[in-house]
Structure formats: structure tokens, C-alpha cells
Scaffold this motif. Structure first.
Motif, short mmCIF file in Angstrom:
data_model
loop_
_atom_site.label_atom_id
_atom_site.label_comp_id
_atom_site.label_asym_id
_atom_site.label_seq_id
_atom_site.Cartn_x
_atom_site.Cartn_y
_atom_site.Cartn_z
N SER A 54 6.26 -24.79 -5.55
CA SER A 54 4.98 -24.22 -4.92
C SER A 54 4.06 -25.40 -4.56
O SER A 54 3.06 -25.17 -3.80
CB SER A 54 4.33 -23.13 -5.85
N LEU A 80 6.23 -24.71 -11.67
CA LEU A 80 5.27 -23.72 -11.33
C LEU A 80 5.90 -22.54 -10.68
O LEU A 80 5.30 -21.45 -10.71
CB LEU A 80 4.00 -24.14 -10.46
N GLY A 95 7.80 -20.07 -8.03
CA GLY A 95 7.61 -20.05 -6.68
C GLY A 95 8.96 -19.20 -6.10
O GLY A 95 8.60 -18.73 -4.86
N THR A 141 8.26 -15.60 -4.69
CA THR A 141 7.12 -14.83 -5.36
C THR A 141 5.83 -15.09 -4.80
O THR A 141 5.66 -16.02 -4.07
CB THR A 141 7.12 -15.39 -6.86
N LEU A 167 3.70 -16.64 -6.09
CA LEU A 167 3.13 -18.09 -6.25
C LEU A 167 3.81 -19.10 -5.52
O LEU A 167 3.98 -20.30 -5.71
CB LEU A 167 3.50 -18.36 -7.72
N ASN A 168 4.33 -18.62 -4.38
CA ASN A 168 4.79 -19.65 -3.41
C ASN A 168 3.85 -19.70 -2.27
O ASN A 168 3.37 -19.04 -1.77
CB ASN A 168 6.10 -19.02 -3.07
N ARG A 169 3.86 -20.98 -1.77
CA ARG A 169 2.78 -21.24 -0.65
C ARG A 169 3.28 -20.54 0.65
O ARG A 169 2.39 -20.41 1.57
CB ARG A 169 2.89 -22.92 -0.33
N TRP A 206 -1.47 -17.84 -2.66
CA TRP A 206 -1.41 -18.77 -3.84
C TRP A 206 -1.94 -20.04 -3.64
O TRP A 206 -1.76 -20.60 -2.63
CB TRP A 206 -0.17 -19.10 -4.18
N GLN A 212 -2.59 -23.06 -12.29
CA GLN A 212 -1.77 -21.82 -12.00
C GLN A 212 -1.87 -20.88 -13.30
O GLN A 212 -2.50 -21.16 -14.35
CB GLN A 212 -0.41 -22.27 -11.70
N PRO A 213 -1.67 -19.68 -13.31
CA PRO A 213 -1.28 -18.89 -11.89
C PRO A 213 -2.36 -18.46 -11.32
O PRO A 213 -2.85 -17.51 -11.90
CB PRO A 213 -0.19 -17.83 -12.38
N LEU A 217 -4.28 -16.50 -7.86
CA LEU A 217 -4.21 -15.95 -6.58
C LEU A 217 -5.53 -16.00 -5.92
O LEU A 217 -6.13 -15.38 -6.64
CB LEU A 217 -3.31 -14.76 -6.65
N ARG A 255 7.02 -15.48 -14.89
CA ARG A 255 7.96 -16.49 -15.80
C ARG A 255 8.90 -15.61 -16.58
O ARG A 255 9.90 -16.10 -16.87
CB ARG A 255 6.99 -17.28 -16.67
#
Lengths: 164, 319
Positions: free
Chosen positions: A66, B119, B121, B161, B163-165, B184, B189-190, B192, B250
Motif C-alpha cells: 500500500s 501495512l 493491502g 483490501t 488499505l490498498n491504494r 486509504w 495506519q490504519p 481511512l 490483520r
């Protein structure tokens, strides 16, 4: 032949990292076999190979990450270089020295990683270092020293031999 | 000069090249980074993904089998209890003149691999096109939205997820129906962020955030999280809203892939934790108050017992 062995070890580390290690996570900390692999290679093969392998392994991680492309590559390149430079001539067979190297290398890696990943937010950076980086570094150090010990016991030869 | 650099100072030269390449990639625009990553992923990571799949098919099955045996026993007991409750539920619904809930398909899957990055993702799940899981499907747990399927093979799917760019979601504040886009943010993190919400809109800490369905990928009504922080951006035009995700990315191990016939449909209200309260007519309230009304089955229960039924009405608890 050793390149083939190194490649196989890398493949195993990649597979274990993505499939198994989250199962042994303790309070958010998990061993990082990829940093450990870079440290191992850098220690054994020197700064050029260590830097190149660090860059390659980091780039593989970046493709699935990410964070900005290149962050893991940068952190692992620097770790590979520093470990190779600092690790020359030390007593590699000693478990304490091994632990210290893996622990410090993990911390250096995480300092670079989280410094960029938290985008200059000092509070977030401190939090990540205390809650994630230090426990993960300890965990990685312990796991890797134990793994090396087990493999060396069965193979009856040192994986991290002292300089000849 | 070059001879000096590459022969006598090889180590430093290699370090400088590696750092320069890394920094160059980091400074690329996000869109360009995604393109480069996509290209390299389909060349460099292909053998690795194959290896992960192979390990999952062989070694991983042993591990999973052990867990599934104990879970099967537990689920069998739960299944028997749920079956009895379902029958009771149907009987009570008829008694209250409530309609049957609308059908939806949820494909259950297990997470077999996680992102290599610290992190997170992305996740890899053990269901693919052979099981009806196709790219673009919403992926969720009973807690809320996990992300979306990115690409599928017959027996595996890669899930991006939240949490992915590359995973942005059209989202909505449930209380005030204010729409925004959830992304994200690269940083601590995490975290949003819900973006593109005017400073005039009413958003408060604790508000629930759900999918709006406007993107055409995620059905409306899936829980995403709650508002953790509200602030104004430096210009004072937009709100900066931080969302606490409902899902712990996680630790997620079992997930559900939403496979509706119409992606623009509404997600079942009972899928996400809150148990909708039936609105009763005065005539019905007598029997409800007497304690005859049981709570609507929770997400797991519904997922376990839901039977597709043709022509069912969408997402209305009471008519």
C-alpha cells in the motif's frame, strides 16, 4: 550452486511470509523473514550482493504494498549495504552477535520504512516504532537465531560462517 | 571515472544506483506507480504467486484440514440449532405478516495468503472463478467490508483490501446520507479518509459509514466503519474525515464474497450486525410485546441458512 540455494531460500521465505507467519503473530508483531533474508545474504556475500538483493526483495514487496513503489526497495537496499559493511570480520557463529545484527538491521529498516510511511507525522512514527517495529525486531531476531540453529544442527555446517 | 566508480567503488556505486531507482519510483505519480507495479507484478511475481498456490494446495491443506475438523463439529451443532430457529422464524413471520427476506449469494472463502508488505493491502483467498468469484465482487465479513476482488484464477482470487491504494469506495454517512469517497491515505495506519464532503455537511464522530452503491462495484448498505475524527481541510472547503474500519484486516481469516445478480442492488440489512427492528402494526404489537418475537438471525446465521428465492422483495423488513 549457492545461487540456486539462495534463490530457493528466498522463495521459501516469500511463501512463508505470506502464508504462515501471520498465524504466529503476537500482539501485532510478526517475524519479517524478508528482512532477515537480506541481512543473511548481505552478511555472507558482501555489500554489492546485499544491496542488489535488498533492492530486488524490496521491489517484490512493493508490488504488493500500500506504500509508494520503491519504499521497501530503498529500506532494504540500505539495510543490505550497512549490514555487509558493519558485519565484515565479526564473529558470525555467535548466537548473541547474530541476534544483535538481525535486531538492529530490522530496526534500521523500520526507521526508514515508517519515517516515509507515516509521512512526517512524529507521533505516528513513534507509535509505530514502539508498538510494531521493536517487538517485530525482537521477534525476528529470536526466530531467525533459532531457525539458523536448527538448520545448522541438521546440516552439520555453519550457515553463517566466520570470515576465512 | 566510470572505471573508478564501477571497479574500485562498486559497493557505493551500487548503493547509489539502488537508492536513486527507489526514490525515482517513490516520486512517480500514484497512477504511474500503479502502472509500473501492475507491469512488474505480472512478470516478476507470477512465479511466486504460482508457488503460493501450490503450497496452499499441498502443504496448506494439511494445516487447514486440522482446523476444519474441529470447526465442522462446532458448525454442525450450530446448524442444528439454526435450522430449528429458521423454522420458528418462518412461522413467526407468517404470524406477523412479514415478507421473506430477499435472496443473495455469499461465497465463503478462506484467506490463504497475505500481502508481503508490513501495512497489508491485499489478500489471496481460496475461491476463484470456478466458485463464482469474479473480479469486482465485494468481499466482506460479518463485521463489514473488506475490499474487492481484483483478479481471479479458477481456484484463487486476489482481494484488494480497503488499505490498498487502488481500492477506493463510494461511501455514505448512514445518519445523514452524505456521500463521499473512501480512500486509504498513505500515512499513519490504519487510517481511512472519507473525501469530497463539503464543510457544510453534517458529520459527527461516531457516525456509521456504509457503502453508497454509487460506484457500481459495491452494493449499498455494507458497513465500512465509524467516523473517528472530523476536521476541516486547510482551505476550509472540505471536511477531513477519518474512519475507523469495522474490520480488523490483520486478523481476517474467513471472508464472504458477495455475488448478487445485480451489483447495484441493496445489501441485506441483516447482514451487518444490527438486527433490524420489525415495525409492527398496532394489532401486531400485542403479540410482539408478549415476547413472541425473536431477533432476526445475525449475519452468520443468515449466511448459513439463506436460501435464494425468486421474486423476493429487496431489503424491506416490513410491508
Amino acid at each position: 550452486m549457492r545461487w540456486v540455494r539462495d534463490a530457493v531460500v528466498l522463495l521459501v521465505a516469500l511463501v512463508l511470509q505470506s502464508t504462515v507467519l501471520h498465524r504466529i503473530e503476537i500482539a501485532g508483531a510478526r517475524p519479517d523473514l524478508l528482512v532477515a533474508y537480506v541481512v543473511y545474504i548481505a552478511w555472507m556475500r558482501g555489500p554489492v550482493v546485499g544491496t542488489v538483493v535488498g533492492f530486488g526483495v524490496g521491489l517484490i514487496q512493493d508490488l504488493d504494498a500500500s506504500v509508494p513503489l520503491g519504499l521497501n526497495a530503498l529500506a532494504k537496499s540500505i539495510v543490505g549495504f550497512l549490514v555487509a559493511k558493519a558485519g565484515f570480520g565479526v564473529h558470525r557463529a555467535n548466537a548473541g552477535v547474530r541476534f544483535a545484527f538481525f535486531f538492529i538491521a530490522m530496526l534500521v529498516h523500520d526507521v526508514i520504512y515508517y519515517a516515509v510511511a507515516t509521512d512526517g507525522d512524529l507521533v505516528a512514527f513513534g507509535k509505530q516504532m514502539v508498538l510494531t517495529a521493536v517487538p517485530s525486531a525482537l521477534y525476528t531476531g529470536v526466530v531467525v537465531v533459532i531457525l539458523l540453529g536448527i538448520v545448522e544442527t541438521f546440516s552439520r555446517r555453519p550457515l553463517l560462517a566466520d570470515e576465512v | 571515472m566510470l572505471r573508478y566508480l564501477f571497479v574500485r567503488r562498486t559497493d557505493w556505486t551500487v548503493l547509489v544506483i539502488a537508492c536513486t531507482l527507489s526514490l525515482s519510483m517513490m516520486l512517480l505519480e500514484a497512477r504511474m506507480q500503479a502502472r509500473v507495479a501492475w507491469f512488474l507484478q505480472h512478470t516478476l511475481l507470477a512465479p511466486f504467486e504460482y508457488a503460493v498456490g501450490w503450497v496452499d494446495q499441498s502443504v496448506g491443506v494439511f494445516w487447514e484440514n486440522h482446523q476444519l475438523r474441529s470447526r465442522l463439529t462446532q458448525l454442525q451443532i450450530e446448524s442444528d440449532a439454526l435450522q430449528a430457529e429458521r423454522i420458528e422464524n418462518v412461522r413467526l413471520r407468517r404470524l406477523l405478516h412479514l415478507e421473506e427476506r430477499h435472496p443473495y449469494d455469499l461465497v465463503a472463502a478462506s484467506v490463504v495468503a497475505r500481502s508481503l508488505d508490513r501495512l497489508g493491502g491485499s489478500l489471496t483467498i481460496d475461491k476463484g472463478t470456478a466458485d463464482g468469484v469474479e473480479p469486482g465482487r465485494a468481499v466482506l465479513t460479518p463485521d463489514g467490508l473488506v475490499g474487492r476482488a481484483e483478479r481471479s484464477t479458477p481456484h484463487e482470487t486476489r482481494v484488494l483490501t480497503l488499505l490498498n491504494r487502488d481500492c477506493a469506495v463510494a461511501a455514505r454517512i448512514e445518519r445523514t446520507r452524505v456521500d463521499g469517497v473512501l480512500e486509504w491515505e498513505f500515512g499513519s495506519q490504519p487510517v481511512l479518509n472519507l473525501r469530497y464532503i463539503s464543510s457544510q455537511e453534517d458529520v459527527q464522530v461516531g457516525d456509521r459509514v456504509v457503502t453508497s452503491g454509487l460506484g457500481g462495484i459495491f452494493p449499498a448498505g455494507i458497513r465500512i466503519g465509524t467516523v473517528a475524527k472530523v476536521a476541516l481541510d486547510p482551505n476550509g472547503l472540505m471536511k477531513e474525515i477519518v474512519i475507523n474500519p469495522a474490520v480488523d484486516f490483520r486478523s481476517v481469516e474467513e471472508i464472504l464474497v458477495y455475488t448478487p445478480s445485480d451489483l447495484r442492488g441493496t445489501a441485506p440489512a441483516d447482514l451487518f450486525l444490527e438486527e433490524p427492528k420489525p415495525v409492527l402494526t398496532p394489532a401486531d404489537s400485542m403479540s410482539a410485546d408478549s415476547g413472541a418475537v425473536r431477533p432476526v438471525p445475525t449475519a452468520k446465521a443468515v449466511a448459513a441458512t439463506a436460501q435464494p428465492k425468486e421474486g423476493a422483495a429487496p431489503d424491506k423488513v416490513v410491508r
